[in-house]
Design a protein around this motif. Structure first.
Motif, PDB file in Angstrom:
ATOM      1  N   THR A  60     -11.069 -54.712 -10.997  1.00 45.98           N
ATOM      2  CA  THR A  60     -12.202 -53.792 -10.791  1.00 45.98           C
ATOM      3  C   THR A  60     -11.916 -52.793  -9.658  1.00 45.98           C
ATOM      4  O   THR A  60     -12.422 -51.670  -9.686  1.00 45.98           O
ATOM      5  N   GLY A  61     -11.100 -53.214  -8.704  1.00 49.47           N
ATOM      6  CA  GLY A  61     -10.707 -52.294  -7.624  1.00 49.47           C
ATOM      7  C   GLY A  61      -9.938 -51.110  -8.189  1.00 49.47           C
ATOM      8  O   GLY A  61     -10.181 -49.955  -7.815  1.00 49.47           O
ATOM      9  N   HIS A  62      -9.055 -51.392  -9.128  1.00 47.89           N
ATOM     10  CA  HIS A  62      -8.295 -50.307  -9.776  1.00 47.89           C
ATOM     11  C   HIS A  62      -9.242 -49.397 -10.564  1.00 47.89           C
ATOM     12  O   HIS A  62      -9.096 -48.176 -10.542  1.00 47.89           O
ATOM     13  N   VAL A  63     -10.180 -50.015 -11.259  1.00 44.02           N
ATOM     14  CA  VAL A  63     -11.141 -49.227 -12.053  1.00 44.02           C
ATOM     15  C   VAL A  63     -11.920 -48.280 -11.131  1.00 44.02           C
ATOM     16  O   VAL A  63     -12.129 -47.110 -11.447  1.00 44.02           O
ATOM     17  N   PHE A  64     -12.313 -48.798  -9.971  1.00 39.11           N
ATOM     18  CA  PHE A  64     -13.040 -48.001  -8.982  1.00 39.11           C
ATOM     19  C   PHE A  64     -12.197 -46.795  -8.528  1.00 39.11           C
ATOM     20  O   PHE A  64     -12.671 -45.658  -8.513  1.00 39.11           O
ATOM     21  N   GLY A  75     -13.752 -32.528 -11.140  1.00 37.02           N
ATOM     22  CA  GLY A  75     -14.698 -31.734 -10.359  1.00 37.02           C
ATOM     23  C   GLY A  75     -16.108 -32.293 -10.378  1.00 37.02           C
ATOM     24  O   GLY A  75     -17.061 -31.572 -10.120  1.00 37.02           O
ATOM     25  N   PHE A  76     -16.259 -33.575 -10.688  1.00 39.42           N
ATOM     26  CA  PHE A  76     -17.574 -34.221 -10.639  1.00 39.42           C
ATOM     27  C   PHE A  76     -17.842 -34.696  -9.211  1.00 39.42           C
ATOM     28  O   PHE A  76     -16.908 -34.856  -8.418  1.00 39.42           O
ATOM     29  N   PRO A  77     -19.108 -34.972  -8.877  1.00 42.40           N
ATOM     30  CA  PRO A  77     -19.373 -35.571  -7.556  1.00 42.40           C
ATOM     31  C   PRO A  77     -18.641 -36.910  -7.439  1.00 42.40           C
ATOM     32  O   PRO A  77     -18.595 -37.673  -8.405  1.00 42.40           O
ATOM     33  N   LEU A  78     -18.102 -37.169  -6.253  1.00 44.32           N
ATOM     34  CA  LEU A  78     -17.313 -38.398  -6.060  1.00 44.32           C
ATOM     35  C   LEU A  78     -18.156 -39.638  -6.334  1.00 44.32           C
ATOM     36  O   LEU A  78     -19.301 -39.718  -5.887  1.00 44.32           O
ATOM     37  N   GLY A  79     -17.580 -40.593  -7.028  1.00 42.32           N
ATOM     38  CA  GLY A  79     -18.244 -41.884  -7.227  1.00 42.32           C
ATOM     39  C   GLY A  79     -18.947 -42.019  -8.555  1.00 42.32           C
ATOM     40  O   GLY A  79     -19.230 -43.135  -8.994  1.00 42.32           O
TER      41      GLY A  79
ATOM     42  N   ILE B  32     -22.113 -50.689  -5.175  1.00 43.07           N
ATOM     43  CA  ILE B  32     -22.803 -50.240  -3.951  1.00 43.07           C
ATOM     44  C   ILE B  32     -21.962 -49.162  -3.240  1.00 43.07           C
ATOM     45  O   ILE B  32     -22.489 -48.113  -2.838  1.00 43.07           O
ATOM     46  N   ILE B  33     -20.668 -49.409  -3.123  1.00 37.93           N
ATOM     47  CA  ILE B  33     -19.786 -48.429  -2.456  1.00 37.93           C
ATOM     48  C   ILE B  33     -19.793 -47.095  -3.221  1.00 37.93           C
ATOM     49  O   ILE B  33     -19.884 -46.017  -2.630  1.00 37.93           O
ATOM     50  N   PHE B  38     -21.246 -41.452  -3.719  1.00 35.78           N
ATOM     51  CA  PHE B  38     -21.874 -40.424  -4.555  1.00 35.78           C
ATOM     52  C   PHE B  38     -22.916 -39.629  -3.754  1.00 35.78           C
ATOM     53  O   PHE B  38     -22.890 -38.397  -3.721  1.00 35.78           O
ATOM     54  N   PHE B  39     -23.816 -40.352  -3.084  1.00 33.87           N
ATOM     55  CA  PHE B  39     -24.888 -39.651  -2.363  1.00 33.87           C
ATOM     56  C   PHE B  39     -24.353 -38.913  -1.130  1.00 33.87           C
ATOM     57  O   PHE B  39     -24.851 -37.838  -0.795  1.00 33.87           O
TER      58      PHE B  39
END
Lengths: 170, 280
Positions: A60-64, A75-79, B32-33, B38-39
């Motif tokens: 899941t860390g890699h997926v993140f 160019g999307f908002p991070l996260g 959560i991170i 994002f915000f």
């Protein structure tokens, strides 16, 4: 023997390498020159399939991190991509915990739930909290084609799994 | 019933919180991170902006390298094909050279005539090349949602948000994000692109709206306006961003604009270092 071990590790890392490559390169799965509405989200298929079949291969860390890279390149908002990918991971994890054996049909139906949740979250966050505007139709077409083509990639990844990693499911 | 509810909650919690040998982070903590990042990014915290700029520069460079096979294979293919057509190509090139020699003479005559006319009009030469920057396209990933490209010049070269981007003097988009070594250019066919344009002999004003497709649409035209084919569309410059008269494309019968520059075929573009009259 040691060489065989290294080869096995490379084969096992294949899906993750593909995921990283798709996010960082400008290789894409959009054939809009042939059909204007056609676009698929191959990353979601890869994450879901390997999360169900071999969760050990898709950390899941890699997926993140892949999600973050995808946001930067697109160019999307991070996260936002990370969130959307992690939702798919969550549904995949849940399905794996609840089911003993999976088939194409069961994977397809549960993938629909993962895809809808993931794209709904993506759509609501991007339209409500960022300056970007993405029409629902675009997301709708993307969801439809991703879902529609899931079985093809399911078979391809199954063949890869059986040929290079081992036939036993997680 | 209570057993099935317990099952559900156990599977749910396990899916969110479980960590295995290869899963070093739980999905819950990563979610959560991701939400926090994002915000922080959306609400534009200075630290995140700087960090994002650095990450962008690094990722774009890596992305450019990772996309090398995609660029090399099509060009290799065309090079092999052209190798077999050398003789034919040679003959064609000779003909073209003859043609251009004739044109060159004509051009020299026209240049002299143009200079003389300018002297008569007392017009100054406006083609100042010091205010343009040639930039190479690093990444042109074809997203289903956003149509943008990454170029290899950034704030280091004086590029600012909002500057127009052209190719062969035709408008292709505008800069929407600048990093130290790279910039993102929003293309005319992006869903979020809106540009004031002018067209036809009556100087009709309209807004060119990208729809995510290859051909953007003309909107807010005068009432009862009837579309005809092959009418040239130019930037009106009313927004203070684009240079008035920059060619964009030609109209189609459906009210769309066939762009002069194919947004999917960009390899080098020109950024016009125009001081923004508007703040973004």
């Amino acid at each position: 023997m040691a060489q065989l071990n290294i080869l096995n590790k490379i084969y096992a890392a294949g899906p993750l390498i593909l995921l990283y490559y798709l996010s960082i390169s400008d290789v894409d799965a959009n054939l809009e020159n042939f059909l204007e509405i056609f676009s698929i989200n191959l990353q979601l298929i890869i994450i879901y399939f390997w999360m169900i079949k071999r969760p050990g291969l898709m950390g899941t860390g890699h997926v993140f991190v892949v999600g973050l890279i995808n946001d930067v390149v697109m160019g999307f908002p991070l996260g936002i991509s990370s969130l959307s990918y992690l939702i798919v991971c969550f549904v995949g994890n849940y399905v794996r915990n609840k089911s003993v054996n999976t088939t194409l049909a069961s994977d397809w139906v549960t993938f629909l739930i993962a895809l809808l949740l993931s794209n709904l979250l993506f759509f609501s966050l991007i339209n409500n909290f960022s300056d970007l505007v993405i029409p629902f139709a675009k997301i709708g077409y993307n969801t439809f084609f991703t879902l529609f083509l899931f079985p093809i990639f399911w078979f391809l990844f199954n063949i890869y799994q059986m040929s290079f990693i081992g036939s036993q499911d997680a | 019933m209570s057993v099935s509810r317990d099952d559900f909650s156990i599977a749910f919690r396990s899916a969110l919180l479980q960590r295995g040998a290869s899963q070093k982070f739980s999905i819950f903590s990563l979610i959560i991170i991701a939400v926090i990042i994002f915000f922080l990014d959306v609400y534009g915290f200075a630290v995140v902006k700087t960090a994002r700029g650095v990450i962008n520069d690094v990722v774009y460079r890596v992305s450019f390298l990772a996309s090398t096979p995609k660029r090399i294979f099509p060009s290799l293919n065309s090079e092999i094909a052209s190798h077999f057509n050398l003789k034919k190509e040679n003959e064609e090139l000779r003909k073209v050279i003859e043609k251009y020699k004739a044109l060159e003479l004509n051009l020299e005559y026209l240049t002299n005539e143009n200079l003389n006319l300018k002297k008569v009009l007392n017009a100054e030469n406006i083609s100042n090349v010091s205010n343009i920057i040639l930039a190479k396209v690093l990444v042109d990933r074809n997203s289903p949602f956003l149509k943008s490209i990454i170029v290899n010049k950034g704030s280091k070269e004086g590029i600012e948000k909002g500057m127009p981007v052209t190719k062969d003097n035709n408008l292709v988009g505008r800069v929407v994000e600048t990093n130290y070594l790279s910039s993102r250019v929003l293309l005319l066919n992006d869903l979020n692109s809106r540009i004031p344009v002018t067209l036809d002999a009556d100087n009709s004003q309209a807004i060119l709206s990208g729809g995510g497709t290859t051909k953007p649409k003309l909107e807010y035209l005068p009432e009862g306006y009837e579309f005809t084919e092959d009418v040239n569309v130019f930037a009106s410059g009313k927004d203070g961003i684009f240079i008035p008269g920059t060619p964009i494309g030609e109209t189609t019968i459906d009210g769309e604009v066939d762009l002069f520059i194919d947004p999917n075929q960009l390899s080098f573009v020109t950024v016009i270092l125009k001081k923004n009259e508007k703040k973004f």
